[in-house]
Scaffold this motif. Structure first.
Motif, PDB file in Angstrom:
ATOM      1  N   ARG A  93       0.831  -1.203   0.000  1.00  0.00           N
ATOM      2  CA  ARG A  93       0.000   0.000   0.000  1.00  0.00           C
ATOM      3  C   ARG A  93       0.866   1.254   0.000  1.00  0.00           C
ATOM      4  NH1 ARG A  93      -3.441  -0.901   5.372  1.00  0.00           N
ATOM      5  NH2 ARG A  93      -1.392  -1.629   6.097  1.00  0.00           N
ATOM      6  N   ILE A  94       0.331   2.312  -0.589  1.00  0.00           N
ATOM      7  CA  ILE A  94       1.005   3.615  -0.585  1.00  0.00           C
ATOM      8  C   ILE A  94       0.685   4.329   0.731  1.00  0.00           C
ATOM      9  CG2 ILE A  94       1.134   5.877  -1.715  1.00  0.00           C
ATOM     10  CD1 ILE A  94       0.376   4.415  -4.331  1.00  0.00           C
ATOM     11  N   PHE A  95       1.677   5.018   1.262  1.00  0.00           N
ATOM     12  CA  PHE A  95       1.466   5.774   2.496  1.00  0.00           C
ATOM     13  C   PHE A  95       2.066   7.165   2.390  1.00  0.00           C
ATOM     14  CE2 PHE A  95       5.451   3.389   3.163  1.00  0.00           C
ATOM     15  CZ  PHE A  95       6.319   4.423   3.487  1.00  0.00           C
ATOM     16  N   ARG A  96       1.599   8.022   3.292  1.00  0.00           N
ATOM     17  CA  ARG A  96       2.194   9.352   3.471  1.00  0.00           C
ATOM     18  C   ARG A  96       2.708   9.446   4.899  1.00  0.00           C
ATOM     19  NH1 ARG A  96       0.387  14.226   5.434  1.00  0.00           N
ATOM     20  NH2 ARG A  96      -1.695  13.340   5.770  1.00  0.00           N
ATOM     21  N   ILE A  97       3.956   9.899   5.050  1.00  0.00           N
ATOM     22  CA  ILE A  97       4.554  10.016   6.385  1.00  0.00           C
ATOM     23  C   ILE A  97       3.997  11.246   7.087  1.00  0.00           C
ATOM     24  CG2 ILE A  97       6.697  10.315   7.675  1.00  0.00           C
ATOM     25  CD1 ILE A  97       8.160   8.971   5.335  1.00  0.00           C
TER      26      ILE A  97
END
Length: 209
Positions: free
Chosen positions: A81-85
């Motif tokens: 999955r793509i994530f944003r920090i």
């Protein structure tokens, strides 16, 4: 919010993508050993332009291919999955490696329709380059992710693609990229042909004037 150990790299990993890694730094040997022992995932955020860009992809280890006597490892991973920090810690308390709070990004990847114009541009690129690339993988993966590494995008451009949640919009970005580079590739190939012909006997059609 979720917490992930992080392994920043100067590359973009897409969901469903297979990635082989050679692990040699002490901090990442610690990270990978813990993921193997606990069967947990880790994140690969993109490090671009000498900074952590903010988005990345969660991956899981599919295979420990080799463990060396000095602790180095060869592993196989797959993107999830793509994530944003949202909060970065370097290093995590009592660890050698970094980690952070992340927010996972919803993606409309259920739309697997492919723009026919995009397909035609990709075919034209491969004809010009005289190469054959198989991007029709049998396992499920959005088309934009399947071809992103195979049409000459820079790391910055691949990163832009990673931050876009819409498959339709990602395909529009790929079309714009191909429309920009195809004239350049075409001229380079013509130049190569002219250079190859230099010194050879040439036969021209008669001019009617």
């Amino acid at each position: 919010m979720s917490f992930l150990p992080l392994f920043p790299l100067n590359l973009v990993v897409f969901p469903h993508e297979d990635l082989n890694l050679h692990i040699f730094e002490p901090r990442y040997k610690e990270l990978i050993n813990e993921c193997l022992d606990n069967q947990t995932t880790f994140g690969i955020p993109t490090f671009v332009n000498n900074k952590l860009a903010g988005y990345g992809t969660e991956v899981h280890i599919t295979q420990l291919s080799k463990r060396y006597g000095d602790g180095r490892m060869d592993i196989k991973t797959k993107g999830l999955r793509i994530f944003r920090i949202t909060d970065f810690q370097n290093p995590i308390d009592n660890k050698l490696y970094a980690g952070g709070e992340v927010e996972f990004i919803d993606n409309d990847d259920l739309n697997e329709a492919v723009n026919p114009f995009l397909l035609s541009l990709i075919d034209r690129l491969y004809v010009l380059l005289k190469i054959k690339v198989d991007y029709n993988k049998p396992d499920y993966q959005p088309f934009s992710y399947r071809v992103a590494h195979k049409i000459g995008l820079s790391v910055n451009e691949e990163y832009e693609l990673l931050t876009v949640a819409s498959e339709i919009q990602r395909q529009k970005i790929l079309i714009a990229h191909l429309e920009r580079i195809l004239p350049i590739v075409s001229e380079v190939e013509r130049t190569k042909d002219r250079i190859a012909m230099n010194g050879h006997f040439k036969e021209f059609d008669a001019l009617n004037f």
